[in-house]
Design an enzyme around this catalytic site. Structure first.
Site, PDB file in Angstrom:
ATOM      1  N   TYR A  43     -10.035 -27.020 -27.103  1.00  0.00           N
ATOM      2  CA  TYR A  43      -9.759 -26.246 -25.888  1.00  0.00           C
ATOM      3  C   TYR A  43     -11.045 -26.088 -25.075  1.00  0.00           C
ATOM      4  CZ  TYR A  43      -5.343 -25.384 -28.149  1.00  0.00           C
ATOM      5  OH  TYR A  43      -4.137 -25.567 -28.760  1.00  0.00           O
ATOM      6  N   GLY A  45     -12.148 -28.586 -23.149  1.00  0.00           N
ATOM      7  CA  GLY A  45     -12.502 -29.955 -22.736  1.00  0.00           C
ATOM      8  C   GLY A  45     -13.994 -30.240 -22.771  1.00  0.00           C
ATOM      9  N   ALA A 118      -1.133 -37.238 -26.124  1.00  0.00           N
ATOM     10  CA  ALA A 118       0.068 -37.543 -25.333  1.00  0.00           C
ATOM     11  C   ALA A 118       0.023 -38.965 -24.789  1.00  0.00           C
ATOM     12  CB  ALA A 118       0.175 -36.552 -24.181  1.00  0.00           C
ATOM     13  N   GLY A 188     -29.667 -39.528 -12.789  1.00  0.00           N
ATOM     14  CA  GLY A 188     -28.664 -38.686 -12.128  1.00  0.00           C
ATOM     15  C   GLY A 188     -28.784 -37.258 -12.632  1.00  0.00           C
ATOM     16  N   HIS A 451     -33.509  -6.185  -0.674  1.00  0.00           N
ATOM     17  CA  HIS A 451     -34.917  -6.557  -0.834  1.00  0.00           C
ATOM     18  C   HIS A 451     -35.454  -6.006  -2.149  1.00  0.00           C
ATOM     19  CE1 HIS A 451     -38.998  -7.587   0.240  1.00  0.00           C
ATOM     20  NE2 HIS A 451     -39.360  -6.373  -0.157  1.00  0.00           N
TER      21      HIS A 451
HETATM   22  C1  LIG Z   1     -23.644 -33.038 -20.118  1.00  0.00           C
HETATM   23  C2  LIG Z   1     -22.704 -32.611 -19.026  1.00  0.00           C
HETATM   24  C3  LIG Z   1     -23.040 -31.551 -18.214  1.00  0.00           C
HETATM   25  C4  LIG Z   1     -22.174 -31.138 -17.218  1.00  0.00           C
HETATM   26  N1  LIG Z   1     -22.544 -30.087 -16.436  1.00  0.00           N
HETATM   27  C5  LIG Z   1     -21.713 -29.658 -15.454  1.00  0.00           C
HETATM   28  C6  LIG Z   1     -22.060 -28.532 -14.651  1.00  0.00           C
HETATM   29  O1  LIG Z   1     -23.113 -27.929 -14.830  1.00  0.00           O
HETATM   30  N2  LIG Z   1     -21.189 -28.136 -13.705  1.00  0.00           N
HETATM   31  C7  LIG Z   1     -20.001 -28.790 -13.477  1.00  0.00           C
HETATM   32  O2  LIG Z   1     -19.244 -28.385 -12.591  1.00  0.00           O
HETATM   33  N3  LIG Z   1     -19.662 -29.870 -14.204  1.00  0.00           N
HETATM   34  C8  LIG Z   1     -20.480 -30.313 -15.195  1.00  0.00           C
HETATM   35  N4  LIG Z   1     -20.114 -31.381 -15.967  1.00  0.00           N
HETATM   36  C9  LIG Z   1     -18.848 -32.075 -15.637  1.00  0.00           C
HETATM   37  C10 LIG Z   1     -17.636 -31.314 -16.185  1.00  0.00           C
HETATM   38  O3  LIG Z   1     -17.776 -31.172 -17.580  1.00  0.00           O
HETATM   39  C11 LIG Z   1     -16.356 -32.075 -15.854  1.00  0.00           C
HETATM   40  O4  LIG Z   1     -16.297 -32.319 -14.467  1.00  0.00           O
HETATM   41  C12 LIG Z   1     -15.137 -31.264 -16.259  1.00  0.00           C
HETATM   42  O5  LIG Z   1     -15.134 -31.006 -17.642  1.00  0.00           O
HETATM   43  C13 LIG Z   1     -13.847 -32.016 -15.885  1.00  0.00           C
HETATM   44  O6  LIG Z   1     -12.755 -31.265 -16.270  1.00  0.00           O
HETATM   45  P1  LIG Z   1     -11.356 -31.951 -16.610  1.00  0.00           P
HETATM   46  O7  LIG Z   1     -10.425 -30.824 -16.923  1.00  0.00           O
HETATM   47  O8  LIG Z   1     -10.982 -32.906 -15.560  1.00  0.00           O
HETATM   48  O9  LIG Z   1     -11.623 -32.830 -17.917  1.00  0.00           O
HETATM   49  P2  LIG Z   1     -12.266 -32.540 -19.335  1.00  0.00           P
HETATM   50  O10 LIG Z   1     -13.092 -31.333 -19.350  1.00  0.00           O
HETATM   51  O11 LIG Z   1     -12.918 -33.826 -19.730  1.00  0.00           O
HETATM   52  O12 LIG Z   1     -11.010 -32.268 -20.264  1.00  0.00           O
HETATM   53  C14 LIG Z   1     -10.050 -33.252 -20.528  1.00  0.00           C
HETATM   54  C15 LIG Z   1      -9.350 -32.906 -21.822  1.00  0.00           C
HETATM   55  O13 LIG Z   1      -8.231 -33.789 -21.990  1.00  0.00           O
HETATM   56  C16 LIG Z   1      -8.102 -34.106 -23.359  1.00  0.00           C
HETATM   57  N5  LIG Z   1      -7.311 -35.354 -23.446  1.00  0.00           N
HETATM   58  C17 LIG Z   1      -7.653 -36.585 -22.984  1.00  0.00           C
HETATM   59  N6  LIG Z   1      -6.659 -37.462 -23.189  1.00  0.00           N
HETATM   60  C18 LIG Z   1      -5.658 -36.769 -23.785  1.00  0.00           C
HETATM   61  C19 LIG Z   1      -4.353 -37.125 -24.246  1.00  0.00           C
HETATM   62  N7  LIG Z   1      -3.868 -38.365 -24.087  1.00  0.00           N
HETATM   63  N8  LIG Z   1      -3.586 -36.174 -24.833  1.00  0.00           N
HETATM   64  C20 LIG Z   1      -4.059 -34.892 -24.991  1.00  0.00           C
HETATM   65  N9  LIG Z   1      -5.277 -34.509 -24.572  1.00  0.00           N
HETATM   66  C21 LIG Z   1      -6.065 -35.424 -23.963  1.00  0.00           C
HETATM   67  C22 LIG Z   1      -9.551 -34.263 -23.825  1.00  0.00           C
HETATM   68  O14 LIG Z   1      -9.656 -34.140 -25.220  1.00  0.00           O
HETATM   69  C23 LIG Z   1     -10.221 -33.132 -23.061  1.00  0.00           C
HETATM   70  O15 LIG Z   1     -10.282 -31.945 -23.834  1.00  0.00           O
HETATM   71  C24 LIG Z   1     -20.931 -31.802 -17.005  1.00  0.00           C
HETATM   72  C25 LIG Z   1     -20.573 -32.872 -17.833  1.00  0.00           C
HETATM   73  C26 LIG Z   1     -21.447 -33.272 -18.835  1.00  0.00           C
HETATM   74  C27 LIG Z   1     -21.037 -34.419 -19.717  1.00  0.00           C
END
Ligand SMILES: Cc1cc2nc3c(=O)[nH]c(=O)nc-3n(C[C@H](O)[C@H](O)[C@H](O)COP(=O)(O)OP(=O)(O)OC[C@H]3O[C@@H](n4cnc5c(N)ncnc54)[C@H](O)[C@@H]3O)c2cc1C
Length: 475
Positions: A43, A45, A118, A188, A451
């Protein structure tokens, strides 16, 4: 249906419990929709488990140690010792607290939680394979689906994340020792946040970047402030070089790079962190069975309500094309999708999407740059306030950088802002709010700011654009 399958139905099925998916599921349930959230791993992600949160926890630890060890000027003499495995445990504690909170919030809002992977069977059903042998599977039929499966790290030829010295960002965040020498491939935001962190923790860091500067996408004067500080921290940066491979040496590894002209360079290291970007996870779900097609990079196209080409299937977060891969974008899109399914008149308006980079110093941006504003047909007026003229910045001993505000000369409407400096990630919120509320330079300049605070620099940048700044010379 395969033998052993149980079929259930739900009004809204959300796939993926990252900041896009869990927020969408909670909002859908708050709107009275029967909602099911499927997650295959953890939970929260990427954001909570392997991204935003653990990286910021590590940055806090590294900053604290570095600050304490470098404050002789203030009469503070200390030589902090960082116990990396304890720092990692503390960071994991923060992560656990937050991921546990997500699970509780989902349950408290009435979201049905399903653990498993899924895959689409057709455009109205998915099959969930539960983890582990003999755990079985189930079919869930849905009226609406929100795809929120996020992204994964991009691997480059010659660097296999299965090899012990090759780190992904996730490996770096799990480190329980600091490598003596770290090569970071990619300048990056993730590469630079982690370079700075490991440099402050005592590693000898080398960054190799194919382009001619760090932080692509940010203006050069913004990136310059971060680059200068990285140099001061001893980070060695090489531009115009692509990493081509690595080999074992008696003493660690040797990372090889190549320039466009074919010139080869070699850098000694103990670990190599590959941080060259992330790609959407849309290739493991049989999306074709639901009538969906991703573009050649794997992204899904959506309309302003986050609907895909198949009207009752939505997509949010990192899988969506043309929006930045950021957690708050994913969450906002999740809310829009959930509310649209509930029948609300909503749309995603990307005019004022803030972004932050947690380097030293931080960067915060929102809306248009001066060049963007010109391109969009505005006559921009720009105001800037350097942090070295801010009393509060000087008292924190962090006075590099500036606040820049971009506005439309004719109407005075704030169009964008770029901040590089202390707490930029927090300060940018005021200007995101200003844009969202249709505020003018006058509105920002005439708001009384406490301030002494860093936020006064935002007010002063607006005053500077109006030719009314007190603490910096007007342009
Ligand atoms: C090192 C690092 C630092 C970061 N720092 C920042 C930051 O400071 N600020 C910021 O805004 N963003 C940051 N990000 C980016 C941010 O983490 C992502 O943009 C964000 O998590 C995207 O959210 P999401 O819900 O799209 O996907 P995710 O957070 O990737 O979640 C997707 C979820 O789907 C699940 N899943 C995938 N396929 C399936 C399936 N078929 N069935 C069931 N479950 C599945 C995965 O297990 C996962 O838990 C960072 C990323 C990294 C790697």
């Amino acid at each position: 249906m395969v033998v052993g399958d149980i079929a259930t139905g739900t009004e809204v099925l959300v796939i993926g419990a990252g900041p896009g998916g869990y927020v969408a599921a909670i909002r859908a349930a708050q709107n009275g929709l029967d909602t099911t959230l499927v997650e295959k791993d953890a939970y929260g992600g990427t954001c909570l488990n392997y991204g935003c949160i653990p990286s910021k926890a590590l940055i806090t630890g590294a900053d604290l140690a570095h600050e304490a060890g470098n404050a002789e000027e203030m009469g503070i003499h200390a030589d902090p010792v960082v116990d990396m495995s304890q720092l990692r445990d503390w960071k994991n504690g923060v992560v656990d607290q937050l991921t546990g909170g997500v699970e509780k919030l989902c349950k408290a809002n009435g979201v049905n939680l399903v653990e498993g992977t899924a895959r689409f069977k057709d455009e109205n059903a998915v099959r969930i394979a539960h983890g582990g042998e003999g755990q079985g599977s189930e079919t869930i039929e849905f009226e609406h689906c929100i795809i929120a499966t996020g992204s994964r790290v991009i691997q480059i030829p010659g660097f296999d994340f299965g090899d012990e010295p090759v780190w992904s960002s996730r490996d770096a965040l799990e480190a329980d020792t600091v490598p003596e020498r770290l090569v970071v491939v990619g300048g990056g935001y993730i590469g630079m946040e982690l370079s700075t962190t490991f440099a402050k923790l005592g590693a000898d860091v080398t960054v190799v970047e194919m382009l001619d500067d760090i932080l692509p996408g940010y203006e050069s004067d913004v990136a310059r402030v971060v680059r200068k500080r990285a140099e001061d921290l001893g980070i060695d940066m090489h531009f115009g070089e692509g990493a081509s491979g690595w080999r074992d040496e008696d003493d660690g590894i040797m990372v090889t790079t190549e320039t466009e002209d074919g010139e080869e360079n070699e850098y000694r290291a103990d670990k190599v962190l590959v941080a060259v970007g992330r790609s959407p996870v849309t290739d493991t779900m049989d999306i074709e069975s639901a009538g969906l097609e991703a573009d050649d990079r794997g992204f899904l196209s959506v309309d302003e309500c986050r609907r895909t080409d198949v009207e009752h299937i939505y997509a949010v977060g990192d899988v969506v094309e043309d929006t930045p891969m950021l957690a708050h974008v994913a969450s906002k899109e999740g809310i829009v999708a959930a509310e649209h399914i509930a029948g609300e008149p909503v749309a995603f308006d990307s005019q004022a999407v803030p972004a932050a980079v947690f380097t030293d110093p931080e960067i915060g941006t929102v809306g248009m740059t001066e060049a963007d504003a010109e391109e969009a047909g505005f006559t921009p007026v720009v105001g800037q306030m350097p942090f070295r003229a801010s009393g509060r910045a000087l008292t924190t001993n962090h006075a590099d950088g500036f606040v820049r505000v971009v506005a439309d000369e004719e109407s005075g409407f704030v169009l964008g802002a770029q901040i590089v400096g202390p707490e930029a990630s927090e300060l940018i919120a005021e200007l995101a709010f200003a844009i969202e509320m249709g505020a003018t330079l006058e509105d920002v300049a005439s708001t009384i700011h406490t301030h002494p605070t860093l936020a006064e620099a935002v007010m002063e940048a607006a005053e500077n654009a109006l030719g009314q700044a007190i603490h910096t010379l007007n342009r």
